[in-house]
Design a protein around this motif. Structure first.
Motif, short mmCIF file in Angstrom:
data_model
loop_
_atom_site.label_atom_id
_atom_site.label_comp_id
_atom_site.label_asym_id
_atom_site.label_seq_id
_atom_site.Cartn_x
_atom_site.Cartn_y
_atom_site.Cartn_z
N ALA A 74 -32.72 52.10 -0.44
CA ALA A 74 -33.99 51.49 -0.84
C ALA A 74 -35.19 52.24 -0.26
O ALA A 74 -36.26 52.29 -0.89
CB ALA A 74 -34.03 50.03 -0.41
N ASP A 107 -35.35 47.01 0.70
CA ASP A 107 -36.70 46.92 0.13
C ASP A 107 -37.66 46.31 1.14
O ASP A 107 -38.84 46.71 1.22
CB ASP A 107 -36.69 46.09 -1.15
CG ASP A 107 -36.15 46.84 -2.34
OD1 ASP A 107 -35.94 48.06 -2.22
OD2 ASP A 107 -35.94 46.21 -3.40
N LEU A 166 -42.54 45.72 -9.58
CA LEU A 166 -41.45 45.73 -8.62
C LEU A 166 -40.09 45.61 -9.30
O LEU A 166 -39.14 46.30 -8.95
CB LEU A 166 -41.64 44.58 -7.62
CG LEU A 166 -40.60 44.43 -6.52
CD1 LEU A 166 -40.53 45.69 -5.66
CD2 LEU A 166 -40.92 43.22 -5.65
N ALA A 191 -39.36 48.92 -11.32
CA ALA A 191 -39.19 50.09 -10.44
C ALA A 191 -37.85 50.09 -9.73
O ALA A 191 -37.37 51.13 -9.30
CB ALA A 191 -40.32 50.14 -9.41
N ARG A 192 -37.20 48.95 -9.59
CA ARG A 192 -35.91 48.85 -8.91
C ARG A 192 -34.86 49.72 -9.60
O ARG A 192 -33.91 50.19 -8.97
CB ARG A 192 -35.52 47.37 -8.92
CG ARG A 192 -34.14 46.93 -8.62
CD ARG A 192 -33.43 47.46 -7.44
NE ARG A 192 -34.04 47.63 -6.16
CZ ARG A 192 -33.46 48.31 -5.20
NH1 ARG A 192 -32.28 48.86 -5.39
NH2 ARG A 192 -34.03 48.47 -4.05
N ARG A 241 -38.68 52.98 -6.93
CA ARG A 241 -38.61 51.72 -6.18
C ARG A 241 -39.09 51.90 -4.75
O ARG A 241 -39.71 51.02 -4.17
CB ARG A 241 -37.20 51.16 -6.21
CG ARG A 241 -36.09 52.04 -5.67
CD ARG A 241 -34.74 51.40 -5.94
NE ARG A 241 -33.61 52.24 -5.59
CZ ARG A 241 -32.62 52.53 -6.42
NH1 ARG A 241 -32.63 52.09 -7.65
NH2 ARG A 241 -31.60 53.27 -6.02
N THR A 284 -42.35 49.82 -3.23
CA THR A 284 -42.23 48.92 -2.08
C THR A 284 -43.10 49.39 -0.91
O THR A 284 -43.71 48.57 -0.22
CB THR A 284 -40.77 48.79 -1.63
OG1 THR A 284 -40.19 50.10 -1.46
CG2 THR A 284 -39.95 48.02 -2.65
N ASP A 302 -38.71 40.42 -5.49
CA ASP A 302 -37.70 41.39 -5.08
C ASP A 302 -36.31 40.78 -5.17
O ASP A 302 -35.33 41.48 -5.48
CB ASP A 302 -37.98 41.88 -3.67
CG ASP A 302 -37.23 43.15 -3.34
OD1 ASP A 302 -37.22 44.07 -4.19
OD2 ASP A 302 -36.64 43.24 -2.25
N ALA A 323 -35.41 41.16 -8.69
CA ALA A 323 -35.17 42.57 -9.01
C ALA A 323 -33.82 43.04 -8.47
O ALA A 323 -33.03 43.67 -9.19
CB ALA A 323 -36.29 43.43 -8.43
N THR A 324 -33.52 42.73 -7.23
CA THR A 324 -32.27 43.22 -6.63
C THR A 324 -31.05 42.49 -7.20
O THR A 324 -29.98 43.10 -7.33
CB THR A 324 -32.31 43.07 -5.10
OG1 THR A 324 -32.60 41.71 -4.75
CG2 THR A 324 -33.36 43.98 -4.49
N TRP A 338 -30.46 44.02 -10.60
CA TRP A 338 -29.99 45.40 -10.39
C TRP A 338 -28.53 45.41 -9.94
O TRP A 338 -27.73 46.23 -10.41
CB TRP A 338 -30.87 46.10 -9.36
CG TRP A 338 -30.42 47.48 -9.01
CD1 TRP A 338 -30.66 48.64 -9.70
CD2 TRP A 338 -29.66 47.85 -7.85
NE1 TRP A 338 -30.07 49.70 -9.05
CE2 TRP A 338 -29.46 49.24 -7.92
CE3 TRP A 338 -29.13 47.14 -6.78
CZ2 TRP A 338 -28.75 49.94 -6.94
CZ3 TRP A 338 -28.41 47.82 -5.81
CH2 TRP A 338 -28.23 49.22 -5.90
#
Length: 211
Positions: free
Chosen positions: A29, A70, A113, A116-117, A123, A127, A144, A147-148, A151
């Motif tokens: 990250a 992140d 955000l 961009a992950r 990413r 961050t 986040d 996002a995570t 992902w």
């Protein structure tokens, strides 16, 4: 090749593989040279072929590791980055750029955000910037986490279905999963480039003609 594949299977069958995935995705990250995404996809491919490691645990370890990483990147930006931005001259180009970044993340921070992950270098830059411009911690945590989580699911399922498609040849499954991941990243970069070009053209059209 068979011995290397057997060694890989033994590695990912170990309970320590979840800690390894957590660590790799966390470091990835804020240091994109670490192959966090490749590790998740590889573990998922082996999971599809052998049933181990557990695919749900792989996805969870990847998402939690990425979330932790992140936040480390955000803290780095909030610490050193915020001080550097405060020292920039009022009318400098870099100060203007930082103010633009602040306005952009204030308006569309969650969207930026989340998208961009999926871009390894992007990413980290996002961050760090969000920390430097002091984007609210609560909002950062919320977006986040979304996002995570998405992902982790994306990488896990990419590898898992690659493993199902090439059950008799896991190496091909890994290559297929990584290839699709690279293709998605390239597509997102093309979309970003087109949007930047369109924005520049709109800005140029709005400028008054020279007299």
């Amino acid at each position: 090749m068979d011995s290397a594949l057997d060694l890989l299977r033994q590695l990912v069958a170990s309970p320590w593989v979840y800690l390894l995935i957590f660590g790799l995705t966390a470091v990835d990250a804020f240091f994109p040279a670490v192959p966090g995404e490749a590790a998740v996809i590889t573990a998922a491919v082996i999971s599809a072929a052998n049933g181990r490691p557990n695919i749900i645990a792989v996805i969870a370890a990847a998402a939690i590791g990425a979330l932790a990483g992140d936040h480390i990147s955000y803290a780095i930006g909030r610490g050193g980055g915020a001080r550097r931005l405060a020292r920039l001259p009022e009318r400098s180009r870099r100060r203007a750029g930082s103010e633009w970044a602040r306005r952009a993340v204030d308006r569309r921070g969650g969207v930026i955000l989340t998208t961009a992950r999926y871009i390894p270098g992007g990413r980290t830059a996002v961050t760090l910037t969000m920390g430097a411009v002091r984007y609210p911690r609560g909002s950062f945590l919320l977006f986040d986490a979304i996002a995570t989580s998405t992902w982790g699911i994306y990488c896990g399922l990419l590898g898992y279905f690659g493993g199902l498609a090439f059950e008799r040849d896991p190496i091909k499954g890994v290559i297929a999963g990584l290839g699709l991941s690279i293709a998605v990243t390239a597509l997102l970069e093309v979309i970003r480039a087109l949007r930047r070009r369109r924005a520049r053209h709109r800005a140029a059209d709005r400028q008054p003609p020279a007299r």
